[in-house]
Design a protein around this motif. Structure first.
Motif, mmCIF file in Angstrom:
data_model
loop_
_atom_site.group_PDB
_atom_site.id
_atom_site.type_symbol
_atom_site.label_atom_id
_atom_site.label_comp_id
_atom_site.label_asym_id
_atom_site.label_seq_id
_atom_site.Cartn_x
_atom_site.Cartn_y
_atom_site.Cartn_z
ATOM 1 N N UNK A 116 0.853 -1.306 0.038
ATOM 2 C CA UNK A 116 0.015 0.068 -0.019
ATOM 3 C C UNK A 116 0.978 1.198 -0.142
ATOM 4 N N UNK A 117 0.948 2.015 -0.937
ATOM 5 C CA UNK A 117 1.735 3.140 -1.177
ATOM 6 C C UNK A 117 1.436 4.452 -1.573
ATOM 7 N N UNK A 118 1.670 5.643 -0.991
ATOM 8 C CA UNK A 118 1.085 6.616 -1.454
ATOM 9 C C UNK A 118 2.244 7.465 -2.167
ATOM 10 N N UNK A 119 2.013 8.070 -3.195
ATOM 11 C CA UNK A 119 3.174 8.688 -4.124
ATOM 12 C C UNK A 119 2.524 10.226 -3.936
ATOM 13 N N UNK A 120 3.372 11.048 -2.858
ATOM 14 C CA UNK A 120 2.899 12.499 -2.878
ATOM 15 C C UNK A 120 3.842 13.491 -3.571
ATOM 16 N N UNK A 121 3.134 14.612 -3.838
ATOM 17 C CA UNK A 121 3.846 15.633 -4.584
ATOM 18 C C UNK A 121 3.042 16.814 -4.990
ATOM 19 N N UNK A 122 3.499 17.862 -5.500
ATOM 20 C CA UNK A 122 2.682 18.876 -5.979
ATOM 21 C C UNK A 122 2.311 18.390 -7.341
ATOM 22 N N UNK A 123 1.510 19.015 -7.802
ATOM 23 C CA UNK A 123 0.692 18.854 -9.256
ATOM 24 C C UNK A 123 1.995 19.410 -10.191
ATOM 25 N N UNK A 124 2.399 18.499 -11.208
ATOM 26 C CA UNK A 124 3.265 18.489 -12.255
ATOM 27 C C UNK A 124 4.621 17.777 -11.743
ATOM 28 N N UNK A 125 4.524 17.233 -10.616
ATOM 29 C CA UNK A 125 5.752 16.480 -10.270
ATOM 30 C C UNK A 125 6.249 15.184 -10.643
ATOM 31 N N UNK A 126 5.245 14.658 -11.946
ATOM 32 C CA UNK A 126 5.500 13.614 -12.380
ATOM 33 C C UNK A 126 4.827 12.464 -11.699
ATOM 34 N N UNK A 127 3.753 12.447 -10.785
ATOM 35 C CA UNK A 127 3.215 11.284 -10.416
ATOM 36 C C UNK A 127 2.311 10.506 -11.242
ATOM 37 N N UNK A 128 1.533 11.365 -12.040
ATOM 38 C CA UNK A 128 0.568 10.573 -12.926
ATOM 39 C C UNK A 128 1.532 9.837 -14.001
ATOM 40 N N UNK A 129 2.624 10.640 -14.536
ATOM 41 C CA UNK A 129 3.307 9.870 -15.589
ATOM 42 C C UNK A 129 3.873 8.491 -14.880
ATOM 43 N N UNK A 130 4.524 8.765 -13.717
ATOM 44 C CA UNK A 130 5.140 7.373 -12.898
ATOM 45 C C UNK A 130 3.853 6.245 -13.008
ATOM 46 N N UNK A 131 2.725 6.574 -12.648
ATOM 47 C CA UNK A 131 1.649 5.683 -12.588
ATOM 48 C C UNK A 131 1.297 5.083 -13.874
ATOM 49 N N UNK A 132 1.453 5.868 -14.748
ATOM 50 C CA UNK A 132 1.057 5.440 -16.382
ATOM 51 C C UNK A 132 2.207 4.615 -16.635
ATOM 52 N N UNK A 133 3.242 4.938 -16.495
ATOM 53 C CA UNK A 133 4.466 3.768 -16.801
ATOM 54 C C UNK A 133 4.162 2.570 -16.151
ATOM 55 N N UNK A 134 3.939 2.603 -15.043
ATOM 56 C CA UNK A 134 3.734 1.315 -14.381
ATOM 57 C C UNK A 134 2.630 0.665 -14.863
#
Length: 248
Positions: free
Chosen positions: A48-66
């Motif tokens: 169970x993992x939370x990836x935190x960071x401001x908008x534009x930090x790359x969170x969505x891109x990382x999840x799309x890669x996964x």
């Protein structure tokens, strides 16, 4: 903190997803934008993992890669623990914005991915209805998306993921457009259902209340993934190497 560590994987088991120096750049030359810089991480079964960071930090891109929805421009993303059958059947994605198809009712939206998977119509309908009932949405089964509130629509989107019984759930800011009460309901349902399925969950968020609901926290800033140091936050070298060998 480190940008090159590897996060928790199930002891003795292969990671469901393994990123090794994975990067994603959009465009070329002077106009190139690096959304993710060389991320290395692993997600094990039941994590169970939370990836935190401001908008534009790359969170969505990382999840799309996964999720395999996007491909890295450098490094690699592999799924050594999800080798049986087509990858999409093992991974469920909850998107940040509206994702229901407007012409379809709630139950039809939930059943559609099952039909695409080749599940018989009767079974697809039964599983879709059961998923909606589990989330307390059975009364809305025949409502169209524009007849639902934002919170209800997002819960239907969660039901659509859970009906496929994935082993890995990737939720991209699933509460980003919801009020506090609706956000709490969506997260409670998502985590409860994931626990029932035994699925790993990775949630991107900038809401610390959401992050606090998950046992592990990663951070992103300017496209760089930072993982916590210390006991319990890294996999043994031999486990990582075994996953990398399997991914080759």
């Amino acid at each position: 903190m480190t940008a090159n560590g590897v996060a928790v994987a199930t002891p003795g088991g292969e990671p469901l997803v393994l990123c090794t120096d994975a990067a994603r750049t959009y465009g070329t030359g002077a106009g190139a934008v690096v959304a993710v810089h060389g991320a290395s991480c692993a997600v094990g079964a039941g994590a169970g993992i939370a990836v935190v960071g401001p908008s534009g930090s790359g969170k969505s891109t990382l999840l799309h890669l996964m999720a395999g929805l996007d491909l890295p421009t450098a490094g690699r993303v592999a799924h050594p623990g999800l080798s049986e059958g087509p990858l999409p059947r093992h991974i469920g994605v909850v998107f940040q914005g509206p994702s229901l198809l407007p012409p379809l009712t709630a139950v039809e939206n939930v059943a559609l991915p099952l039909r695409i998977d080749g599940v018989a119509d009767a079974e697809a309908d039964a599983r879709a209805s059961a998923a909606l009932e589990e989330l307390g949405l059975e009364a809305l089964a025949w409502k169209l998306p524009d007849e639902l509130s934002a919170g209800q629509a997002q819960r239907v989107a969660v039901a659509r993921v859970l009906a496929r019984r994935p082993r890995l759930i990737l939720a991209d800011e699933p509460t980003g457009q919801l009020d506090r009460e609706s956000a709490g309901q969506v997260m409670a349902v998502l985590l409860s259902a994931a626990a029932t399925l035994g699925a790993a969950v990775v949630v991107s968020t900038h809401d610390m209340r959401v992050a606090d609901a998950l046992p592990t926290r990663w951070s992103m800033a300017d496209g760089r993934l930072m993982l916590p140091d210390g006991p319990g936050n890294g996999v043994r070298a031999e486990e990582r190497q075994a996953g990398e060998r399997e991914a080759r």
